[in-house]
Scaffold this motif. Sequence first.
Motif, PDB file in Angstrom:
ATOM      1  N   VAL A  22       0.839  -1.196   0.000  1.00 45.12           N
ATOM      2  CA  VAL A  22       0.000   0.000   0.000  1.00 45.12           C
ATOM      3  C   VAL A  22       0.876   1.249   0.000  1.00 45.12           C
ATOM      4  O   VAL A  22       2.069   1.181   0.315  1.00 45.12           O
ATOM      5  N   PRO A  23       0.303   2.406  -0.346  1.00 46.81           N
ATOM      6  CA  PRO A  23       1.047   3.661  -0.225  1.00 46.81           C
ATOM      7  C   PRO A  23       1.590   3.837   1.186  1.00 46.81           C
ATOM      8  O   PRO A  23       0.857   3.689   2.168  1.00 46.81           O
ATOM      9  N   THR A  24       2.883   4.140   1.273  1.00 46.74           N
ATOM     10  CA  THR A  24       3.580   4.215   2.555  1.00 46.74           C
ATOM     11  C   THR A  24       4.445   5.466   2.597  1.00 46.74           C
ATOM     12  O   THR A  24       5.272   5.690   1.720  1.00 46.74           O
ATOM     13  N   LEU A  25       4.246   6.267   3.624  1.00 45.78           N
ATOM     14  CA  LEU A  25       5.005   7.501   3.828  1.00 45.78           C
ATOM     15  C   LEU A  25       5.779   7.384   5.128  1.00 45.78           C
ATOM     16  O   LEU A  25       5.221   6.993   6.152  1.00 45.78           O
ATOM     17  N   GLU A  26       7.067   7.714   5.095  1.00 40.17           N
ATOM     18  CA  GLU A  26       7.861   7.728   6.320  1.00 40.17           C
ATOM     19  C   GLU A  26       8.711   8.984   6.360  1.00 40.17           C
ATOM     20  O   GLU A  26       9.341   9.360   5.370  1.00 40.17           O
ATOM     21  N   LEU A  27       8.716   9.638   7.524  1.00 39.33           N
ATOM     22  CA  LEU A  27       9.528  10.823   7.743  1.00 39.33           C
ATOM     23  C   LEU A  27      10.443  10.576   8.928  1.00 39.33           C
ATOM     24  O   LEU A  27      10.019  10.007   9.944  1.00 39.33           O
ATOM     25  N   SER A 120      -2.771   2.718   8.980  1.00 34.44           N
ATOM     26  CA  SER A 120      -1.945   2.587  10.177  1.00 34.44           C
ATOM     27  C   SER A 120      -1.047   3.802  10.328  1.00 34.44           C
ATOM     28  O   SER A 120      -0.641   4.428   9.345  1.00 34.44           O
ATOM     29  N   VAL A 121      -0.767   4.131  11.579  1.00 33.14           N
ATOM     30  CA  VAL A 121       0.186   5.179  11.925  1.00 33.14           C
ATOM     31  C   VAL A 121       1.172   4.582  12.916  1.00 33.14           C
ATOM     32  O   VAL A 121       0.762   3.996  13.923  1.00 33.14           O
ATOM     33  N   ARG A 122       2.454   4.683  12.615  1.00 37.32           N
ATOM     34  CA  ARG A 122       3.491   4.234  13.543  1.00 37.32           C
ATOM     35  C   ARG A 122       4.397   5.387  13.901  1.00 37.32           C
ATOM     36  O   ARG A 122       4.901   6.087  13.020  1.00 37.32           O
ATOM     37  N   LEU A 123       4.608   5.589  15.193  1.00 36.47           N
ATOM     38  CA  LEU A 123       5.550   6.591  15.687  1.00 36.47           C
ATOM     39  C   LEU A 123       6.600   5.881  16.522  1.00 36.47           C
ATOM     40  O   LEU A 123       6.266   5.148  17.453  1.00 36.47           O
ATOM     41  N   ASP A 132      23.038  11.511  26.252  1.00 31.33           N
ATOM     42  CA  ASP A 132      22.939  12.806  25.582  1.00 31.33           C
ATOM     43  C   ASP A 132      22.694  12.684  24.076  1.00 31.33           C
ATOM     44  O   ASP A 132      22.725  13.678  23.353  1.00 31.33           O
ATOM     45  N   ASP A 133      22.463  11.480  23.577  1.00 29.06           N
ATOM     46  CA  ASP A 133      22.162  11.321  22.152  1.00 29.06           C
ATOM     47  C   ASP A 133      20.818  11.951  21.815  1.00 29.06           C
ATOM     48  O   ASP A 133      19.862  11.847  22.598  1.00 29.06           O
ATOM     49  N   PRO A 134      20.711  12.604  20.653  1.00 28.73           N
ATOM     50  CA  PRO A 134      19.379  13.075  20.226  1.00 28.73           C
ATOM     51  C   PRO A 134      18.488  11.896  19.893  1.00 28.73           C
ATOM     52  O   PRO A 134      18.973  10.813  19.554  1.00 28.73           O
ATOM     53  N   LEU A 135      17.191  12.090  20.014  1.00 24.52           N
ATOM     54  CA  LEU A 135      16.239  11.031  19.691  1.00 24.52           C
ATOM     55  C   LEU A 135      15.986  11.004  18.194  1.00 24.52           C
ATOM     56  O   LEU A 135      15.705  12.038  17.589  1.00 24.52           O
ATOM     57  N   THR A 136      16.081   9.834  17.600  1.00 25.73           N
ATOM     58  CA  THR A 136      15.711   9.671  16.199  1.00 25.73           C
ATOM     59  C   THR A 136      14.232   9.324  16.127  1.00 25.73           C
ATOM     60  O   THR A 136      13.791   8.341  16.731  1.00 25.73           O
ATOM     61  N   ILE A 137      13.467  10.121  15.405  1.00 26.61           N
ATOM     62  CA  ILE A 137      12.025   9.958  15.300  1.00 26.61           C
ATOM     63  C   ILE A 137      11.678   9.407  13.919  1.00 26.61           C
ATOM     64  O   ILE A 137      12.162   9.912  12.897  1.00 26.61           O
ATOM     65  N   SER A 138      10.849   8.361  13.879  1.00 22.72           N
ATOM     66  CA  SER A 138      10.302   7.850  12.632  1.00 22.72           C
ATOM     67  C   SER A 138       8.779   7.934  12.695  1.00 22.72           C
ATOM     68  O   SER A 138       8.172   7.411  13.633  1.00 22.72           O
ATOM     69  N   ILE A 139       8.189   8.601  11.710  1.00 24.29           N
ATOM     70  CA  ILE A 139       6.731   8.700  11.615  1.00 24.29           C
ATOM     71  C   ILE A 139       6.334   8.037  10.301  1.00 24.29           C
ATOM     72  O   ILE A 139       6.714   8.499   9.221  1.00 24.29           O
ATOM     73  N   THR A 171      10.526   9.400   2.756  1.00 23.65           N
ATOM     74  CA  THR A 171      10.371   8.483   1.627  1.00 23.65           C
ATOM     75  C   THR A 171       8.887   8.212   1.425  1.00 23.65           C
ATOM     76  O   THR A 171       8.105   8.224   2.377  1.00 23.65           O
ATOM     77  N   PHE A 172       8.506   7.937   0.166  1.00 23.60           N
ATOM     78  CA  PHE A 172       7.086   7.803  -0.162  1.00 23.60           C
ATOM     79  C   PHE A 172       6.960   6.861  -1.353  1.00 23.60           C
ATOM     80  O   PHE A 172       7.619   7.052  -2.380  1.00 23.60           O
TER      81      PHE A 172
END
Length: 318
Positions: A22-27, A120-123, A132-139, A171-172
């Motif tokens: 299916v169409p999938t978008l990730e940021l 579906s939504v995944r965070l 002290d590492d920055p958080l990597t966020i995937s949406i 990516t999309f």
Amino acid sequence: MDTSKIQLSSTEVQFSDKLVAVPTLELIGHYSKDELASLLAKLNAWILSAALFPAEIEIATLITHDQGMDEHVGVVDDVLLAALQSEFVDASSRPIRMQPVTILLNCKRDANPKQACAVSVRLTVGDNFFPDDPLTISICLKSSDPAAWADLTKARKVISSMLEQKLLYSTFGYGFACDFEHVMEVSHTIENLCMRYLGVDLNDPFGNYTFYMPRGFRSINWKIGLPERRLSSLAPAQRETLLACTTLEDGVRYWKTGEKPSICDRNSTSDHQAIAEYAALDRQLKSLKFMPPVLWMPKWRSDTYERWQNRWEEVSFD
């Protein structure tokens, strides 16, 4: 597997009753721990205002982290999202985590007979080994709705504006999808299909690969977005190569393989032009890619993932 009866529409490819593309978008973005609650509040408000999940339909919700896994079924409302936000922020604030923190909201195909689609939504916040590492966020958003390509294009714009200077890339395109209780069951099927349908991204339902994502694209897809600021430090020759055939929108450079997304079926001559276009974009963005040195799924063969990562170098119709 008999693939002769695969159903193809503008938004969905059905491989079985449990596995689709299916169409999938990730940021992907970087955030500090004290900024996370603000981002989640914005995302929650958008999820409700955009009515991603029908207000009257119960959905499956999963949250996973170092302390365990919780699953329940209910409607998506401000009460549920606030509870998930609180647990998500608390789990993400731990100074050292060996597992990602993930919220997965999953509207099953059979949840609403009047709306025969899955959403579906995944965070995910990736693991962190140093306090002290920055958080990597995937949406990541997936949808088989007939309007999914247009809806996810709008979603990309909205979420990109939320991330602002924290955005690393997007990516999309097509991606494998299944309900999370079937993840291990369909893993072998995905392994058998991924080198035929080259335009379908692998399924990462629990965000296990979020940790590696700041290092580069795991895979190209139909459309790739990269903030203009991330290109400013490149050498002129590399920058010129990368910027060829791009568009600039709200400070983000976008590449795309062609006018329409494709599953890139190697067995279909009608897909050979799309395969050539995807392969060309892969070559163009090769310097921005990173290959995580780990297997995709525990039961996969040792060489499958490496071959899939290099799949565009394997095909040529010249």
